[in-house]
Scaffold this active site. Structure first.
Site, short mmCIF file in Angstrom:
data_model
loop_
_atom_site.label_atom_id
_atom_site.label_comp_id
_atom_site.label_asym_id
_atom_site.label_seq_id
_atom_site.Cartn_x
_atom_site.Cartn_y
_atom_site.Cartn_z
N MET D 1 6.09 -3.64 -74.26
CA MET D 1 5.07 -3.85 -75.26
C MET D 1 5.76 -3.98 -76.62
SD MET D 1 3.71 -0.09 -76.26
CE MET D 1 4.80 0.79 -77.40
N PRO D 2 5.12 -4.52 -77.60
CA PRO D 2 3.75 -5.03 -77.53
C PRO D 2 3.66 -6.46 -77.03
CG PRO D 2 4.57 -5.13 -79.77
CD PRO D 2 5.68 -4.58 -78.94
N HIS D 3 2.41 -6.88 -76.79
CA HIS D 3 2.14 -8.28 -76.47
C HIS D 3 1.39 -8.90 -77.64
CE1 HIS D 3 1.45 -11.84 -74.11
NE2 HIS D 3 0.18 -11.81 -74.47
N HIS D 40 6.61 -9.40 -76.13
CA HIS D 40 6.21 -10.72 -75.65
C HIS D 40 5.37 -11.40 -76.72
CE1 HIS D 40 6.51 -9.86 -71.01
NE2 HIS D 40 7.56 -9.42 -71.67
N THR E 7 -1.30 -6.24 -78.98
CA THR E 7 -1.72 -5.21 -78.03
C THR E 7 -0.53 -4.31 -77.74
OG1 THR E 7 -3.26 -6.79 -77.05
CG2 THR E 7 -2.75 -4.83 -75.75
#
Lengths: 65, 65, 65, 65, 65, 65
Positions: D1-3, D40, E7
């Site tokens: 994370m994070p995305h 990502h 996120t």
């Protein structure tokens, strides 16, 4: 805000999307106290091979999507 | 519900997506007490130039994605 | 990649999510040729007042969600 | 994370996306204590007929998007 | 546009999010020709029990998230 | 399908969300030829510290969100 994402199988016309956008935007202004200029609506058109309901791709369903 | 969105680099076949959809749907029914008919699974295929890991686009990675 | 987002009404335990995560991850590795270490799975728990099906909030449905 | 998901109207080059990815990734590492290898970033390019602001599709706006 | 969704696992301060927002927004303006007033950035904080990497929940990882 | 995600700053009542859901659902049925029973609408309520416009958090804006 708000941001509205509509994900579905491709096939609707630009005119249909325009109408839906106007109605969704109006609903958010009138019933959600959102500021018009900050409302974003996006459409995510997917192929019928990329959207499944109840474990079955829309492309493989017997009925119309 | 639930809605499952799978975002990745394009390249998998319709048959691969069908199998994954079935396994994901089954897992949600068996382990998540979800109702089969309300489970939606969507695939979001991206070009390798639009998905980055660790700051590097998949298209620019030395290894296979 | 891939990134998997699962959106549903809150109520499942950490153990249920663990099991679902393992099965989804395994399906992506085996049937989707995804690399294990790059697979992300996220759960988005919503209140039953924030998820609607067929125009009706899950909180207002007669049947169990 | 994070995305990180970036949704916009198509039209930016691979080079522009590369630069943005690097800056976003760096910001998350430096100011968000994120681990580089787990970050990502995905780009979701939409047609100008599928992104609306203030109830108007970008394709229908008088000004440049 | 664009809309940026970040996120991750909860735990960053409002100040950290402010800094990241400014850097992401600036990158989109400078390298993506986005109009400042139309850029939206949203943070989706998840519990460590709802974000998995490589099949393992962040809450269950040995190392810091 | 379709799946509609509405992301905004928390503060609307269950009744407001019900009304918006009904109007959005109706628009999709009437103008988008969607099947009623397959339409999902989800609300993602964020704190005002997690939604930024033009680089500024809603929580930090002078005007009402």
């Amino acid at each position: 805000m708000p941001h509205v994402q509509i994900t579905w199988v491709a096939g609707r016309s630009a005119e249909q999307k325009r109408k839906i956008t106007q109605r969704v935007t109006q609903a958010l202004v009138e019933d959600g106290r959102a500021k018009l200029e900050n409302i974003h609506v996006t459409f995510h058109d997917l192929p019928a091979t990329d959207y499944a309901e109840a474990g079955v791709m829309v492309a493989d369903q017997q009925r119309a999507p």
